[in-house]
Structures are given as structure tokens and as C-alpha cells.
Design a protein around this motif. Structure first.
Motif, PDB file in Angstrom:
ATOM      1  N   VAL A  59      -3.461  -4.246  -4.957  1.00 24.14           N
ATOM      2  CA  VAL A  59      -4.581  -3.372  -4.601  1.00 24.14           C
ATOM      3  C   VAL A  59      -4.382  -2.058  -5.349  1.00 24.14           C
ATOM      4  CG1 VAL A  59      -5.696  -2.166  -2.702  1.00 24.14           C
ATOM      5  CG2 VAL A  59      -4.759  -4.451  -2.345  1.00 24.14           C
ATOM      6  N   PRO A  60      -5.432  -1.560  -6.025  1.00 24.36           N
ATOM      7  CA  PRO A  60      -5.238  -0.365  -6.862  1.00 24.36           C
ATOM      8  C   PRO A  60      -4.592   0.784  -6.098  1.00 24.36           C
ATOM      9  CG  PRO A  60      -7.448  -1.249  -7.117  1.00 24.36           C
ATOM     10  CD  PRO A  60      -6.797  -2.037  -6.024  1.00 24.36           C
ATOM     11  N   ASP A  61      -3.442   1.147  -6.511  1.00 26.21           N
ATOM     12  CA  ASP A  61      -2.713   2.265  -5.922  1.00 26.21           C
ATOM     13  C   ASP A  61      -1.682   2.665  -6.958  1.00 26.21           C
ATOM     14  OD1 ASP A  61      -0.996   3.982  -4.558  1.00 26.21           O
ATOM     15  OD2 ASP A  61      -1.419   3.014  -2.642  1.00 26.21           O
ATOM     16  N   GLY A  62      -1.974   3.777  -7.617  1.00 25.72           N
ATOM     17  CA  GLY A  62      -1.120   4.198  -8.731  1.00 25.72           C
ATOM     18  C   GLY A  62       0.321   4.439  -8.325  1.00 25.72           C
TER      19      GLY A  62
ATOM     20  N   ASP B 199      -6.254   9.116 -13.477  1.00 24.46           N
ATOM     21  CA  ASP B 199      -7.491   8.699 -12.804  1.00 24.46           C
ATOM     22  C   ASP B 199      -7.865   7.259 -13.144  1.00 24.46           C
ATOM     23  OD1 ASP B 199      -8.185   9.277 -15.392  1.00 24.46           O
ATOM     24  OD2 ASP B 199      -9.786  10.673 -14.911  1.00 24.46           O
ATOM     25  N   ASP B 200      -8.534   7.095 -14.268  1.00 18.45           N
ATOM     26  CA  ASP B 200      -8.913   5.734 -14.614  1.00 18.45           C
ATOM     27  C   ASP B 200      -7.763   4.984 -15.277  1.00 18.45           C
ATOM     28  OD1 ASP B 200      -8.832   6.920 -17.093  1.00 18.45           O
ATOM     29  OD2 ASP B 200     -10.986   7.204 -17.186  1.00 18.45           O
ATOM     30  N   ALA B 201      -6.652   5.697 -15.503  1.00 15.51           N
ATOM     31  CA  ALA B 201      -5.535   5.078 -16.209  1.00 15.51           C
ATOM     32  C   ALA B 201      -5.085   3.794 -15.522  1.00 15.51           C
ATOM     33  CB  ALA B 201      -4.363   6.055 -16.298  1.00 15.51           C
ATOM     34  N   MET B 202      -5.051   3.843 -14.197  1.00 21.41           N
ATOM     35  CA  MET B 202      -4.572   2.695 -13.444  1.00 21.41           C
ATOM     36  C   MET B 202      -5.383   1.440 -13.781  1.00 21.41           C
ATOM     37  SD  MET B 202      -4.102   2.682  -9.364  1.00 21.41           S
ATOM     38  CE  MET B 202      -5.731   3.345  -9.093  1.00 21.41           C
TER      39      MET B 202
ATOM     40  N   PHE C 242       0.836  -1.195   0.000  1.00 23.40           N
ATOM     41  CA  PHE C 242       0.000   0.000   0.000  1.00 23.40           C
ATOM     42  C   PHE C 242       0.868   1.242   0.000  1.00 23.40           C
ATOM     43  CE2 PHE C 242      -2.378  -3.407   1.857  1.00 23.40           C
ATOM     44  CZ  PHE C 242      -3.628  -3.283   1.268  1.00 23.40           C
ATOM     45  N   GLY C 243       0.377   2.258  -0.683  1.00 23.83           N
ATOM     46  CA  GLY C 243       1.042   3.548  -0.618  1.00 23.83           C
ATOM     47  C   GLY C 243       0.837   4.138   0.773  1.00 23.83           C
ATOM     48  N   SER C 244       1.641   5.108   1.096  1.00 20.53           N
ATOM     49  CA  SER C 244       1.625   5.615   2.465  1.00 20.53           C
ATOM     50  C   SER C 244       0.278   6.222   2.862  1.00 20.53           C
ATOM     51  CB  SER C 244       2.738   6.647   2.631  1.00 20.53           C
ATOM     52  OG  SER C 244       2.655   7.578   1.583  1.00 20.53           O
ATOM     53  N   GLU C 245      -0.520   6.659   1.856  1.00 20.09           N
ATOM     54  CA  GLU C 245      -1.782   7.323   2.201  1.00 20.09           C
ATOM     55  C   GLU C 245      -2.984   6.391   2.124  1.00 20.09           C
ATOM     56  OE1 GLU C 245      -1.945  10.647  -0.408  1.00 20.09           O
ATOM     57  OE2 GLU C 245      -0.063  11.454   0.359  1.00 20.09           O
ATOM     58  N   ASN C 246      -2.742   5.139   1.802  1.00 17.66           N
ATOM     59  CA  ASN C 246      -3.862   4.248   1.530  1.00 17.66           C
ATOM     60  C   ASN C 246      -4.209   3.391   2.748  1.00 17.66           C
ATOM     61  OD1 ASN C 246      -5.852   3.293  -0.071  1.00 17.66           O
ATOM     62  ND2 ASN C 246      -4.514   2.321  -1.590  1.00 17.66           N
ATOM     63  N   THR C 247      -4.348   4.005   3.885  1.00 18.72           N
ATOM     64  CA  THR C 247      -4.536   3.251   5.128  1.00 18.72           C
ATOM     65  C   THR C 247      -5.884   2.538   5.185  1.00 18.72           C
ATOM     66  OG1 THR C 247      -5.259   5.301   6.110  1.00 18.72           O
ATOM     67  CG2 THR C 247      -2.992   4.643   6.538  1.00 18.72           C
TER      68      THR C 247
END
Lengths: 327, 675
Positions: free
Chosen positions: A219-222, B29-32, A169-174
Motif C-alpha cells: 500500500v503506497p506509503d513512502g 511526492d509522486d516519487a513513490m 502501514f506506517g504509523s500515521e496511515n491508519t
């Protein structure tokens, strides 16, 4: 390159979506969308729904087409479509409901007008940010992130022998991290998670997690899963013989063993159903909804290389749907 | 959309600026969820699934490599059913499949990341010079049978493709120290860049010494030292393209030979080896790809020019230089669910120079080309038919066509039966085709060694096999079994022929010319080694491999091969050919995961009596048991490890030649620190 690597089954390697994500070629879909909207526009006394696309293209056009097709015929809505990326400014005033497609449109709509906004094709993280920006404005959102429990049910079905599941997880995705930990236990998996602040920490984190876990859930996290990191994540996971559960069809094509995802059509249909539910757009519920309709893709080549026997994508989707129907 | 564009609002419009959002934000945004991701685990990056392959395949994966405790590449092939491995003091270790092995194992094609590393002069593999350490290997894919249809001449008894670890799967630094019996010491370091950058890189270097053999009763000893440096770079300029660069160099020496010997004089041979490999791959789909690869490699041997012989020093040029440039284009495409095609073309130039072996200062070798193709037709879910062929023009053998046909029938998702048949060739190497090895002083020739006086036909093998490959998922068991028949003819033999009597070790081949008249009276050696197409054998047998693994417990891999060789050629051919493979070969590796990061593994390797050909001799039935105990420590995932390996617990055993070489039992300790 192995010159004998050609004997793979036709089905192997090509993900098996339960439905084809796009039934029509993009050009045809645009025409259909245009025709549909023109016909709806003919009704002049109806409430106006302004659809703002961040960037028209195959994905967002598919949403618009499915949205238009899903609206109840009996209701007389006036549809207007605009694009943020077009040459002209988008006129919002007069719209009774703004349907913002994509994050850029959602941000612009949520901060730039007073009409209720239904945002779609955005991530959960984006929806959370929008909600803080929207103030008192009515804001509904349909996110692309699948319910964590659904993803973990897929994990269970694809890697039934796995005892321990891990996620980054990214740091903000708690919020997502706690959801993962909670739901992993619900499906009988022991979760191990880690948070990373930047891409540079990714390699060490992967080495550490993949050594003791039997499946990696993306888990989706760009910040973590993007086109730049895919090569490293998938190759490293394969080196540890650990399957990766993806969140998009593209990730499965790239090398994840399976993914649960919603196509733009699915979200468009859900958005139309939400609109159909409402008698007054001013009463738009301030809710963030998870995708109702979903698809499964499976990469047979990868599952075979990992020695896992995966079910057919449709069978997995059915199994998840029936589990979700259970009280 | 143009016809439906809403009229520009004349009302007090609140306008959203069209370009108020930067493009990067729009893409985020939706790119991911919908963006294209580079195809990573494509068919070419995954090991071939045995159940789908048109040929018998064994994969030695990273875990197996670690558990084996082997620290030299050739030893890993002991884990492959039917493969025989030996070491001797006069040159590189040698490997063969199902017999016909001698000091210069040249019937297997060996590649590192697709780059052929067989020596252009001997055709063998200089295992000890390869610019690669066992620790850098990701896996080894072995085709356990002829495969000329896919790889051309010299993929004769099999193909070994060593795949190195991708720079994208490692980061950080590692240092390894190893010390063992008979000065077997090694120090190695690896440094890798961040793996998430578009440019991934790895630099590694090592230095290794070993007293492989001690001199014994007039037989050569062998002490070696090698320093290796390697660079790997991978760049991903676009989602579909990847560029690779690999370069490396090996330097060192062999101290070997026999004092007073003309053919194998004692002294230090300096070894130098360099390579450069450049590749471009465009991924067109999970099973579709275009790749272009170029590699250059060169190798040099420099040995003292003075041979002490009967009290005088004879100045002789013992240098041996070879180089190879190779270009290959390959295209694979899935045409439809039922059809898949592979097309390729290659161009190679080989050159070898040696005053000693050619008695000339010219380059020997030439340019060869090849065209190859493989088509797979899957008329139903269960059935796959593969036809493949390789047409090439070899600089010594002319045009050769190697065909193959295979049928795979799926029993279920993970198991299939396979039948395949085909023909493969082995083109004679430079030493077999062109050598005229002399040792002398001034114009006086004292001895003739190898003499390629006769034109040679390529060796040929016609094979047929029936196999099963599959996985029993409920038991976590992979099985691979097959029966095979390989009919060899035009076997290229080298035998001593005495000038005086005309007696050869075999029936004098047509064209036998006796001693060259100009040298009569000067030779101190009364025979030469001639090459001739002199032998045909048929090898039949059965082999299987069972691989069971259970996470948390460990793994058991059992391999077994039964081989029978029958002479089918003319009377007078070397009768030793029939004895050139053991009747039975077994390998068993048991690895157990223990608490607190400990892991124990036991490897057992057994072969019945056999005879290595030419410089080799009989090896009695023998077994060897290795035990490895290791513990990982430090930061999880960084792979710091201490390991202790006991080799050949049973004690010493004869290797390659019972009277000449003993493999001693020994202890090896290693420490790897990674951060």
C-alpha cells in the motif's frame, strides 16, 4: 548467475501494461505541450488556469500534455504554466484556478494564494495533509493511490488461491489500514495488518506476516515502500514464495507480481474532465478523488517462479472494470 | 516551455519562491509512484523455470531442505533424480549422476553462488570442508546432465549450483545446537545486520564433530572436526549496481587411516580452507545484466610426517596444497522480444603442490581461459531455439569446444517439451595427468601409488535427451520427465598394474612401461595405479519428478530414475562400468503441516544393486527411511525450532563398499533459537 537463464519468453519479465504509458518521447511531448498552451493563451478573455509543476520532467509533462488535450475545445481557458523549480518566482495572482502538479506545487499553492487549487499527482496522505493546510480555500485533489477495493480485486485475480492477505502501514496511515481491512473482507480475503514506526522494524514484521499470509499488498506509503527497502521486501517475500502486489509499474519491473496504477496521462485526463465539469472555478468541489483511469502491469517471470498462472494484463483490467461497473 | 513563459506579473503578485521547497520534499511526492526501483527479482535471482530451460533442471528449495532432515550438503542430492550419493572413510563423500562414480566424484561441477568449489587436485568436492552450512542454503539448482556448453569442461555429468541465503532476507541472531548418533554434534551461530540498510551483512560461525566411520577389521575409520567462519556483505551503491563480498575459512581435522598402511597411514590430517569472493553486478534490465566476479580459494592438508611401517617410522611429506584464482565476466542482454544473448569470458589459475603425489616440490596446474556464449531465438510464442557453446583452453587438455543445441516447445503457459543434444568434456585432473605418488625414506622409494605415466585425452560425452517440464496449476503439481542417451568415451580408468607380470586390472595400455628401473629392488609394493583412456559406455534411461504441494496440508515429492549402462568400448575395459548405476533409484519425500507449529516429514530413498568403482564395491539393493518431526515456536517469523530426525529406520545399510562400510541408523536432535 545461471548461464541457462536465457530461455525465458520474450514477454516474461517485462511487465505488460495495458497501454504504453507514454505515447511520445519526452522531448516531443514538451513541444506538443508548449504548442498547445500557446494556442490556448491566444484567447484573452477567458478564465486563467495556472498550472504549477513541482518539477518539470517526463512525468509532470505527460500530465500537462494530457490535461491540455483533455480540455473541452468550446471552453475558452487561458492556460499559463510555471515551475516551482525554475529560476523565477511563480506569479499566482490573477489565476482563476491553480492546477498544482506534484506535492511541492500543491503545498505551495494551497498555502500561498487564494485561488481554488486542483492538486494532482499526489498521494492520499499528501492530500489529507493539504486539506488541513488549505483552510477555507477551495481544494480539489486527484490522488495517485488506487481505490483499495480495486487493488484487492487485482489481488484476488492474481492470487486466486490466497486466503489471507497482509499489508504493512506506517504509523500515521491508519485510514488506509482500515480501508484495507474492510475491503479485503469484501473480496473474501482474511486481512492481517501491522503498523511500523521505522524501517528497522520492517524485517521482523515481514518475517512474521509472510509466514502466515499468502499475498503481500504494498500500500503506497513512502515510509515503507521506497527504493531503499525494495530489495529487502521483494527478496524476503520471494523467500517465503509470497507474491507482492505493487502500486507502480516500476515495482512490477522490480519484482512485484502485478500492480494497478495510473499513469500521469490518466490523471491529466481526469483532471481535464473535472475542469470541464465546472462552470465556475470558484465552485470547485472540496473533494479528493481517486483515479478513474488505471492500468495493470504483470510480471510473468515472477508469477511463473511462484507457480501462479496469471491472466493477461488487459484481461485483468477488463475484469476489474466490469466488476466496478456492477452496482 | 521557454516561448510560453508567462510574462512576469507586474501586478501585486503573490510569488511562490522557486526554491522554497527542499529537493528531498519534491522527490517525496509522486516519487513513490513513479520513481525507479532497483530491479530485484531479475532472471539471475530467480530459479530457472524448468519449462524454459534448455537442459533438465531440478531445484531443491528451502522447504525441501528443511523437510529432508539432512544436515549435510551432499545428502541433499539424494533428492535429485538419477543422482547417487555415498560416503566412505578415506575421503570426502562422493556424488555421481547416472553411474561412473568412484571415491573421487569428479564428473559434476559444483558451485556456491557461482564459485566453483571442485578440488583442483582430485576434481572432486570436499563436501565436509565447504564453508557453508545446510541452514545457510536458500536453494540448490541442479542441471541433471552434461552442460559443458554453459560451464565448460567438468560440467560433465551435471552442474550443482548452491545458492546461499541473501543477507537482505535475514536479520537478527540465531543459534543452533545439534546432537546426534556417533558424536555428530554441531553448534552454530548467525548474526545479520538490518536488512533495509544499503549495506547488508551476515556473519556465521559453526563447529561440528562427527564419528563418520568406526575402524573395522583393518579398514579405516573416520572422525572429523570442522570449524567454519563466514562473512557476507552486499552493498547497493546505486539503483543498478550491487557489490558483493564473501569470505570464509574452514579449519579442522580428519582422523583416519590404517595403522601400518603405506598408502593410507593412520593419523590426523589437518584441513585448512579459505576463500574470498568479490562480485559486481550491474542490472541493465529484467533480463539484462553485466557481472564481474573474482574468487580466490586455497586448501591445505597437513598430515603427520612419520609413517610407522614394519617397526620403523618413515618420515614422509603427506601435505597437499591447492589454490585457485578465477575471474569471470558475463553479459546478458535481451536484444528484442525474440532474441536473447549471453556472452562471457573466464580466466582461471590452478596450482597444486604435493611432495607425496608428485614426488616433486613444484606447483602443478596452470592457467586456463574460456569464452562462452548462448543465443536464444524465439520465432514464435511457443518455440524457442537455443544454441550455446564454450571454447576453452585447458592447461592439461588444450583447446576444447563444448556445443549444445536445444529446442523448447511450449504446450501452454507453464509446460513445454524439450529436445537437446550436445557434447561435453572432462579434462583430466592433476592427479590423473601429473601424479607420481611415492612413499619412501631418504632416496629409497618403498611404494608407488598413482602414476600418471601416460598422456590422457579428456573424457567425452555426447548426449541427446527428450523432456517434458510443466505445471498443472489446478492440481498444484509440477512435473518433470525425460528420456536420455549419454555416450561416453575416453573414460579415464585407474587400475593396478603389476610390475612383474605386466598384468593390469585391464588390458595394458599402449605405452605401459613397467616398474621404473631405478626403483627395482627397493619397492615393498609390487604394483602401481596407472591411468588410461580405457572405456566407452552408453547410458540410457528415463527419469521423472513429481512435486505436489498444498498450503496448509504439506507436500509430496517423488523422484524416480531408471538407468541402463552398456559397455561400448574395446574388449578388456572394466566390466564394472556397466554395474556402476542402479537400474532403479527412487526418492519420496512426504511432508505434512500439523497443528500448533508441528511439521512431520518422511523421506524414503531406494536404489537397486550397483557397484561403486575403484575403491568402492558392490552395494546391494537397499532402502532408507528418514523421519523428521519438528515444531516451530517463539515469535512468529523468527524460526525458532526444535527437531528430531530418525535416520534409516530400517537399520544399517552398506555404503560405497559392502564389505567395508556400513551406514548406521541414528537419531539427530536439533534446537534453533532465533531472535
Amino acid at each position: 548467475m545461471n548461464r541457462d537463464s536465457i530461455l525465458r519468453a520474450a514477454s516474461i519479465g517485462t511487465p505488460r501494461p495495458t497501454k504504453t504509458p507514454a505515447g511520445l518521447a519526452p522531448g516531443w511531448r514538451r513541444c506538443l505541450c508548449a504548442a498547445l498552451l500557446c494556442s490556448v493563451l491566444a484567447s484573452s478573455h477567458a478564465a486563467e488556469i495556472l498550472i504549477i509543476q513541482s518539477r518539470p520532467g517526463e512525468v509532470q509533462d505527460a500530465f500537462v500534455a494530457a490535461f491540455g488535450a483533455g480540455l473541452k475545445p468550446g471552453k475558452s481557458h487561458r492556460l499559463r504554466i510555471a515551475s516551482l523549480s525554475g529560476p523565477d518566482p511563480v506569479a499566482v495572482a490573477g489565476a482563476d484556478l491553480v492546477v498544482a502538479v506534484g506535492a511541492a506545487a500543491a503545498r505551495a499553492a494551497a498555502t500561498g494564494n487564494d485561488a481554488p487549487v486542483l492538486a494532482a499527482l499526489i498521494s492520499q496522505q499528501e492530500a489529507t495533509t493539504l486539506r488541513t493546510q488549505a483552510g477555507n480555500r477551495r481544494l480539489g485533489a486527484i490522488v495517485l493511490d488506487q481505490p483499495m477495493l480495486r487493488t484487492l480485486r487485482l489481488t484476488r485475480l492474481v492470487a486466486p488461491g490466497a486466503r489471507r492477505a497482509t499489508a504493512l502501514f506506517g504509523s500515521e496511515n491508519t485510514a488506509a489500514e482500515s480501508q484495507f481491512r474492510l475491503n479485503a473482507k469484501r473480496v473474501g480475503l482474511i486481512p492481517e495488518t501491522t503498523r511500523i514506526d521505522d524501517e528497522g522494524q520492517l524485517g521482523a514484521a515481514l518475517d512474521r506476516l509472510l509466514q502466515s499470509n499468502q499475498v503481500l499488498v504494498a500500500v503506497p506509503d513512502g515510509q515503507i515502500f521506497n527504493r531503499n527497502t525494495a530489495m529487502s521486501i521483494l527478496l524476503t517475500s520471494y523467500r517465503y514464495r509470497t507474491p507482492v502486489i505493487g502500486f507502480s509499474e516500476a515495482y512490477v519491473r522490480a519484482g512485484a507480481i502485478a500492480a494497478v496504477f495510473s499513469a500521469p496521462d490518466d490523471i491529466g485526463r481526469q483532471a481535464a474532465e473535472w475542469v470541464n465539469e465546472m462552470s465556475d472555478f470558484a465552485q470547485l468541489a472540496d473533494q479528493t478523488r481517486e483515479p478513474r483511469y488505471f492500468r495493470i502491469a504483470v510480471n510473468d517471470r515472477v508469477s511463473q517462479a511462484l507457480g501462479l498462472e496469471t491472466q493477461d494484463a488487459e484481461a485483468i483490467a477488463q475484469a476489474i472494470r466490469s466488476e466496478e461497473r456492477r452496482p | 516551455m521557454q516561448p510560453c513563459r508567462a510574462p512576469r506579473a507586474a501586478r501585486t503578485a503573490m510569488c511562490l519562491a522557486a526554491l522554497s521547497m527542499p529537493l528531498a520534499v519534491v522527490a517525496a511526492d509522486d516519487a513513490m509512484f513513479f520513481e525507479a526501483v532497483p530491479l530485484v527479482l531479475t532472471a539471475s535471482r530467480l530459479p530457472q523455470a524448468a519449462a524454459d530451460a534448455p537442459a533438465p533442471i531440478t531445484v531443491i528449495d528451502r522447504q525441501l531442505i528443511d523437510d529432508s532432515g539432512f544436515t549435510e550438503l551432499h545428502d541433499l542430492l539424494r533428492l535429485v533424480p538419477g543422482f547417487m550419493v555415498a560416503d566412505w572413510a578415506g575421503g570426502s563423500p562422493t556424488v555421481a549422476n547416472h553411474g561412473l562414480g568412484d571415491a573421487y566424484g569428479r564428473r559434476l561441477k559444483v558451485m556456491i553462488d557461482g564459485r566453483t568449489v571442485n578440488n583442483p587436485f582430485w576434481g572432486n568436492v570436499d563436501w565436509q570442508d565447504l564453508p557453508l552450512r545446510v541452514d545457510d542454503v536458500e536453494r540448490i539448482e541442479v542441471v541433471r546432465g552434461p552442460n559443458g556448453a554453459a560451464y565448460g569442461a567438468n560440467a560433465f555429468q551435471g552442474v550443482i549450483n548452491i545458492i546461499t541465503r541473501s543477507a537482505r532476507t535475514e536479520s537478527g541472531t540465531a543459534v543452533t545446537l545439534r546432537a546426534g548418533h556417533r558424536e555428530a554434534n554441531e553448534v552454530a551461530a548467525r548474526l545479520s545486520g538490518p536488512r533495509t540498510e544499503a549495506l547488508a551483512w551476515r556473519i556465521s560461525a559453526s563447529r561440528r564433530t562427527a564419528d563418520n566411520f568406526m575402524p573395522y577389521e583393518g579398514e579405516s575409520g573416520e572422525k572429523i572436526e570442522r570449524s567454519v567462519a563466514n562473512l557476507q556483505i552486499a552493498i547497493q551503491p546505486t539503483l543498478r549496481d550491487e557489490l558483493h563480498l564473501q569470505a570464509g575459512a574452514t579449519t579442522g581435522f580428519n582422523l583416519s587411516g590404517v595403522v601400518g598402511s603405506l598408502s593410507d597411514p593412520f593419523g590426523k590430517t589437518r584441513i585448512g580452507r579459505n576463500y574470498l569472493q568479490l562480485g559486481w553486478t550491474r542490472t541493465l534490465g529484467p533480463e539484462s545484466e553485466l557481472s564481474l566476479q573474482y574468487h580466490h580459494q586455497d586448501r591445505s592438508e597437513r598430515k603427520s610426517w612419520a609413517i610407522p611401517f614394519r617397526g620403523i617410522d618413515i618420515p614422509t611429506d603427506l601435505d597437499l596444497d591447492s589454490r585457485r584464482d578465477d575471474l569471470e565476466l558475463q553479459f546478458t542482454q535481451r536484444l528484442s522480444p525474440a532474441w536473447h544473448i549471453l556472452l562471457g569470458a573466464g580466466l582461471r589459475h590452478d596450482a597444486v603442490k604435493s611432495q607425496r603425489y608428485f614426488t616433486a616440490n613444484d606447483d602443478f596446474g596452470g592457467t586456463q581461459w574460456q569464452l562462452f556464449s548462448s543465443v536464444t531465438w524465439r520465432p514464435s510464442e511457443r518455440l524457442a531455439v537455443n544454441l550455446g557453446g564454450n571454447l576453452e583452453h585447458h592447461y592439461f587438455s588444450g583447446k576444447l569446444f563444448s556445443p549444445r543445441a536445444a529446442v523448447n516447445y511450449r504446450l501452454d503457459h507453464y509446460a513445454s517439451l524439450r529436445a537437446s543434444t550436445g557434447i561435453s568434456y572432462r579434462a583430466p585432473q592433476a592427479w590423473e595427468s601429473r601424479s607420481f605418488e611415492t612413499v619412501g625414506e631418504g632416496g629409497r622409494v618403498l611404494a608407488i601409488g598413482y602414476w600418471a605415466a601416460l598422456p590422457l585425452q579428456p573424457e567425452r560425452v555426447r548426449f541427446v535427451e527428450l523432456g517434458f517440464a510443466g505445471r498443472i496449476a489446478t492440481l498444484s503439481l509440477d512435473l518433470d520427465a525425460r528420456v536420455f542417451r549419454e555416450a561416453y568415451d575416453n573414460y579415464i580408468d585407474d587400475q593396478a598394474c603389476r610390475f612383474a607380470s605386466g598384468n593390469c586390472g585391464f588390458a595394458a595400455p599402449p605405452g605401459y612401461v613397467g616398474a621404473p628401473p631405478s626403483y627395482s629392488g627397493t619397492l615393498n609394493k609390487s604394483y602401481v595405479f596407472y591411468f588410461g583412456n580405457n572405456g566407452a559406455v552408453t547410458t540410457t534411461g528415463a527419469e521423472f519428478r513429481a512435486d505436489w504441494r498444498k498450503p496448509g496440508w504439506g507436500r509430496v515429492v517423488l523422484s524416480q530414475a531408471f538407468v541402463n549402462i552398456e559397455n561400448t568400448g574395446l574388449p578388456g575395459q572394466d566390466i564394472d562400468l556397466e554395474a556402476s548405476a542402479p537400474d532403479s533409484m527412487t526418492s519420496l519425500l512426504i511432508a505434512a503441516e500439523l497443528p500448533a507449529g508441528w511439521r512431520a516429514s518422511l523421506g524414503f530413498y531406494h536404489a537397486t544393486r550397483m557397484k561403486w568403482l575403484n575403491d568402492g564395491d558392490v552395494i546391494p539393493s537397499h532402502g532408507r527411511t528418514d523421519l523428521k518431526l519438528s515444531r516451530r515456536f517463539g515469535k512468529t517469523g523468527r524460526e525458532s525450532e526444535f527437531a528430531l530426525t530418525l535416520q534409516s529406520l530400517e537399520g544399517d545399510y552398506a555404503d560405497f563398499h559392502e564389505g567395508n562400510y556400513l551406514h548406521e541408523s541414528g537419531v539427530l536432535a536439533s534446537l534453533k533459537l532465533a531472535w
